[in-house]
Design an enzyme around this catalytic site. Structure first.
Site, short mmCIF file in Angstrom:
data_model
loop_
_atom_site.label_atom_id
_atom_site.label_comp_id
_atom_site.label_asym_id
_atom_site.label_seq_id
_atom_site.Cartn_x
_atom_site.Cartn_y
_atom_site.Cartn_z
N LYS A 1 -2.42 -0.34 8.13
CA LYS A 1 -3.85 -0.68 8.15
C LYS A 1 -4.18 -1.78 9.15
CE LYS A 1 -7.76 -1.89 5.17
NZ LYS A 1 -8.20 -2.13 3.78
N ARG B 1 -1.78 -2.54 -6.71
CA ARG B 1 -1.97 -3.61 -5.73
C ARG B 1 -3.00 -4.63 -6.24
NH1 ARG B 1 -1.36 -4.73 -0.23
NH2 ARG B 1 -3.17 -5.57 0.86
N ARG C 1 0.84 -1.19 0.00
CA ARG C 1 0.00 0.00 0.00
C ARG C 1 0.88 1.25 0.00
NH1 ARG C 1 -2.07 -3.42 3.99
NH2 ARG C 1 -4.13 -4.32 3.52
N HIS D 1 -3.28 -9.25 4.05
CA HIS D 1 -4.67 -9.03 4.43
C HIS D 1 -4.93 -9.52 5.85
CE1 HIS D 1 -5.76 -9.13 -0.09
NE2 HIS D 1 -5.76 -7.88 0.34
N HIS E 1 -3.53 2.55 -6.10
CA HIS E 1 -3.95 1.30 -5.46
C HIS E 1 -4.27 0.22 -6.50
CE1 HIS E 1 -4.98 -0.66 -1.68
NE2 HIS E 1 -6.01 -1.22 -2.28
N TYR F 1 -9.90 -10.59 -5.99
CA TYR F 1 -9.02 -10.75 -7.14
C TYR F 1 -9.47 -11.88 -8.06
CZ TYR F 1 -6.37 -7.82 -4.02
OH TYR F 1 -6.00 -6.80 -3.18
#
Length: 406
Positions: free
Chosen positions: A270, A347, A245, A370, A344, A379
């Site tokens: 995050k 990513r 990120r 994650h 982003h 994805y």
């Protein structure tokens, strides 16, 4: 104190020309105001009057918005220097448009003091609760004495008119925490659990990813013979190979790169979880080229720094997003608002490419750091190659008059 502030600006790396051109007259304006009031030493009261004077000049159209902001910033820095004895290069906090009375302001501060939200989340919570309390004031409530379920319901309906499902769901969740705090502390006996527990459907969007051709075109726009070019090339290459990120790239420290083992170790902002990634040959070469040849001489522990003094880390992930957007424009890539093609999207491209390569979702989730494996399933939706294999044909289904039978 002004000469000391000038020295502090020099210590931040600003040149004499920069100080004289962009800062000197700002502090002369403050000194002139103090002299008019017959004050020779710093005074919080006089500084508050000066700020009000500047705001009035701006509202009356006597100074431009840029002049207004720079004057306020100088006042902030003088106050900061008086309080701490040093300067930090930071943007001025603009405050909220939702103004509260003294009772609600104190109530909000007490609530926030009991929370342990991440800084970004805390900002969202503050915005939501402040918006709620400001709404209550418009409804004629100056305190919590006569708040009813109808008021809470009216606020949610009001928000539903301009917020999307995801944002509305977040606001409802923050209000639930706020009302829980009010009940536990005995400041409000009203039970809002039921209304604040109603599920709100979140709109699920599948944002696009940036293609390999687009990335290649963007990288070709970077002038790698310049200091800024070497930095930007390293940033985009790092994102392209790791999917990090923007905020984690901004916070990447020199000590996070283990050159001996060929690994990058970061604590994700995050999730606050540690993530270990391989330092590939291309990424390592790009970062080394920047650090050795173009990184400013600075004591900063961060890898990627501003190219102009003061030489400190980029302010936040938005800085990287803006850098990326500039190269997209140079590459002739036309952007539309909310098109999902920002920084982003790199990513998402990394996640999508792993899905196409038939890498398990669990592995994709681990590589991208994650906190929940469900985040990686998006994805799969971008993997059009394998999704085609799931499509059913019309074999055995007869079509009559151009209409499929029910």
């Amino acid at each position: 104190m002004i000469p000391q502030i000038m020295d502090a600006l020099r210590n931040l790396g600003l040149t004499e020309r920069n100080i004289w051109k962009n800062h000197h007259d700002l502090y002369l304006s403050i000194r002139k105001f103090y002299r008019i009031h017959g004050v020779t030493q710093y005074s919080p009261e006089i500084m508050a009057e000066y700020t009000c004077m500047i705001e009035k000049k701006f509202k009356d159209g006597n100074i431009t918005r840029n002049r207004y902001r720079t004057l306020l910033k100088a006042a902030d820095r003088m106050s900061e220097f008086y309080t701490t004895g040093k300067l930090q290069w930071a943007c001025r906090f603009r405050g909220s448009k939702f103004k509260l009375n003294e009772y609600f302001e104190e109530l909000l501060e007490l609530f926030l003091s009991t929370t342990s939200y991440h800084a970004n989340t805390k900002g969202d919570v503050t915005w939501a609760v402040r918006k709620y309390l400001a709404f209550l004031e418009t409804m004629g409530h100056s305190n919590l004495a006569n708040i009813s379920i109808t008021d809470v319901q009216a606020f949610l309906i009001y928000c539903s008119r301009h917020l999307k499902g995801g944002s509305l769901s977040n606001v409802r969740g923050y209000l639930k925490s706020f009302h829980s705090y009010l009940q536990k502390t005995g400041q409000l006996l009203l039970d809002c659990e039921k209304i604040l527990s109603q599920p709100i459907v979140r709109e699920t969007k599948i944002f696009p990813y940036i293609t390999c051709d687009e990335i290649s075109t963007i990288l070709n726009q970077i002038d790698r013979s310049t200091n800024i070019g070497k930095r930007d090339f390293a940033i985009i290459t790092l994102a392209m190979y790791t999917g990090l990120r923007a905020v984690d790239i901004v916070n990447l420290k020199l000590g996070d790169i283990d050159w001996k083992t060929g690994e990058i170790h970061v604590i994700q902002q995050k999730t606050q979880q540690t993530l270990t990634l391989p330092l590939t040959h291309d990424v390592g070469d790009a970062i080394k080229d920047y650090i050795i040849c173009s990184r400013p001489n600075s004591k900063s522990e961060y890898v990627f720094l501003r190219t102009n003094a003061p030489y400190q880390k980029l302010s936040n992930g938005v800085s990287i997003a803006n850098i990326f957007n500039d190269y997209q424009r140079k590459a002739g890539i036309i952007r539309k608002p909310f098109d999902g093609k920002g920084f982003h999207s790199i990513r998402r491209a990394v996640g999508r490419n792993m899905a196409v390569a038939e890498i398990p979702v669990t592995t994709i989730s681990q590589v991208l750091g994650h906190g929940n494996i469900e985040s990686a399933k998006q994805y799969i939706s971008l993997d059009s190659i394998h999704l085609k294999e799931c499509a059913l044909d019309f074999h055995g289904i007869e079509v009559g008059n151009g209409v499929l039978p029910e």
